[in-house]
Design an enzyme around this catalytic site. Sequence first.
Site, PDB file in Angstrom:
ATOM      1  N   SER A  20     -35.396  53.810  73.452  1.00  0.00           N
ATOM      2  CA  SER A  20     -36.563  53.081  72.959  1.00  0.00           C
ATOM      3  C   SER A  20     -36.119  51.795  72.275  1.00  0.00           C
ATOM      4  O   SER A  20     -34.929  51.581  72.028  1.00  0.00           O
ATOM      5  CB  SER A  20     -37.311  53.941  71.936  1.00  0.00           C
ATOM      6  OG  SER A  20     -36.521  54.048  70.762  1.00  0.00           O
ATOM      7  N   LYS A  21     -37.109  50.986  71.938  1.00  0.00           N
ATOM      8  CA  LYS A  21     -36.813  49.728  71.251  1.00  0.00           C
ATOM      9  C   LYS A  21     -36.086  50.019  69.933  1.00  0.00           C
ATOM     10  O   LYS A  21     -35.189  49.292  69.538  1.00  0.00           O
ATOM     11  CB  LYS A  21     -38.105  48.965  70.993  1.00  0.00           C
ATOM     12  CG  LYS A  21     -37.865  47.728  70.155  1.00  0.00           C
ATOM     13  CD  LYS A  21     -39.070  46.855  70.028  1.00  0.00           C
ATOM     14  CE  LYS A  21     -38.779  45.665  69.134  1.00  0.00           C
ATOM     15  NZ  LYS A  21     -38.411  46.024  67.762  1.00  0.00           N
ATOM     16  N   ARG A  22     -36.519  51.105  69.269  1.00  0.00           N
ATOM     17  CA  ARG A  22     -35.898  51.445  67.989  1.00  0.00           C
ATOM     18  C   ARG A  22     -34.391  51.705  68.140  1.00  0.00           C
ATOM     19  O   ARG A  22     -33.603  51.330  67.286  1.00  0.00           O
ATOM     20  CB  ARG A  22     -36.596  52.658  67.376  1.00  0.00           C
ATOM     21  CG  ARG A  22     -36.547  52.590  65.882  1.00  0.00           C
ATOM     22  CD  ARG A  22     -37.487  53.515  65.126  1.00  0.00           C
ATOM     23  NE  ARG A  22     -38.702  53.911  65.792  1.00  0.00           N
ATOM     24  CZ  ARG A  22     -39.042  55.183  66.014  1.00  0.00           C
ATOM     25  NH1 ARG A  22     -38.247  56.160  65.647  1.00  0.00           N
ATOM     26  NH2 ARG A  22     -40.197  55.470  66.580  1.00  0.00           N
ATOM     27  N   ASP A  26     -32.781  48.403  68.241  1.00  0.00           N
ATOM     28  CA  ASP A  26     -32.728  47.787  66.913  1.00  0.00           C
ATOM     29  C   ASP A  26     -31.602  48.406  66.086  1.00  0.00           C
ATOM     30  O   ASP A  26     -30.855  47.713  65.402  1.00  0.00           O
ATOM     31  CB  ASP A  26     -34.052  47.984  66.165  1.00  0.00           C
ATOM     32  CG  ASP A  26     -35.189  47.203  66.822  1.00  0.00           C
ATOM     33  OD1 ASP A  26     -34.879  46.310  67.644  1.00  0.00           O
ATOM     34  OD2 ASP A  26     -36.368  47.495  66.543  1.00  0.00           O
TER      35      ASP A  26
END
Length: 510
Positions: free
Chosen positions: A263-265, A268
């Site tokens: 996921s994007k998380r 990050d």
Amino acid sequence: MNSVRVRFAPSPTGPLHIGGVRTALYNYLFAKKYNGTFILRIEDTDQQRYVAGAEEYIIESLTWCGITFDEGVHVGGPFAPYRQSERKAIYKQYAEKLVEIGAAYYAFDSPEELDSIRKQFEEQKKVFQYDIYTRKQLKNSLTFSPHETQQWINSGKPYAIRFKIPENREIILTDLIRGEIHVNTNTLDDKVLFKSDGLPTYHLANIVDDHLMQITHVIRGEEWLPSLPLHYLLYEAFGWTDTMPQFAHLPLILKPDGKGKLSKRDGDKGGFPVFPCNWNNADGETYLGYREWGFLPEAFINMMALLGWNPGTEQEIFSKQELIQLFDLQQVNKSGARFDPEKAKWFNQQYIRMLPEQELVSKLIPLLDKEQLPYNTLYLTRIVTLMKERITFVHDIITEGRFFFERPSQYDETVVKKKIKPSAIDILHNINLKLKELEIFDGNHIEHSLQQYIQQSGKNASEVMIPIRTALVGTTKGPHLPEIMEIIGKEETILRIEKFVDFLKKSVYN
Ligand code: GLU
């Protein structure tokens, strides 16, 4: 085999995740391998999830990757329009046709009514589905009389059209990657095909368009596997089984620890992008993309191609042409592909090393200009040659090799404290005297002069080289010193050494 026609059918609900890029890439490779046709269809029937700019983003990203289309929203083609919102008029008749033949029915339950039934089920620790069991107690054309149904429709009140899942049938589905899948229809729910807002759902529009656009293979993400039984039944109900496409569901791309979908998380947290290009969302936040991170598109698609597929050899670097030749759906893995950010970077390193120097230079110049760093064009080829083995991204030439373009603004404190002795002041002074004498200031002459000094003075090499390097670079990193000196030039070399001597005298050994 009929000539291959495959499509990438994204919904413009936000930036395209790299999983979507991989789906597009595998479709592209498959189409090219079989001299087929590759189509871009935009599935934008869900108005609530529509995000402005997402379609343009998808096209721009895939263009950057070198994934091109033969037909689609942006290039047209014989089956236009390729944007589902422009095909609205087509779908209703197909939904009505299914009602006519008894394969679908009108459903009159309001969202509030369905919500309250769902809650009642939850209270009894059950999960509500609109299916062969529950539909008999709900408000629809199966439980209403034909007269009541007609009245409802004539009154203009909202209704949906749902697929009527046939009772208790064992169906066998075939997936090119997963093999045979057995499903009993009693487990399926009566999905909405046509919504009360006058638009089709994904399921109906997708099947109708794949049929009308003569799609031969559907290659898409694993998240669509649960929809496959319904899609089979839809083809059957329409009488299109003979021309039904073959299906291949691609494995998920997993988090670096292998636990769950990337996921994007995760990006990050791990400091890497999960999108092909930068995306600016409505709140003004920018999501980083591989393009802006500094990836070469060839490295990016090579890396993506191997996330879930390999030709069964040790080879890892493939040109696009090789990928097209070797790609095979049979060799796509069934299980998820773990994303390894370090491995991803490795691909870019390899492609940077393979790039001709001149190309690296032309990629470097705009970056230097952007930072307003001075450079001598004559030396840029030398700089990239010295740096190319040491970098992951082109801009690393600047971050790791800033000293080629400007004087160090500070000196590495630990190096100064731990590695530079008071004797450095004299050494640097003498080195400068020797350098000043050099008439030809090139790598060889500099090297020779430094070696001579080391021999004559009886000092050990690091006692001499570390202070010089610190004076020129600011720290102990970087390529061969005589090369750096030649590139920055005699005057600048001498000046940096003098400045460092001043610094040592004033701030360290005063
Ligand atoms: N619109 C669907 C998506 O965004 C397409 C799925 C399919 O390829 O059938 O993933």
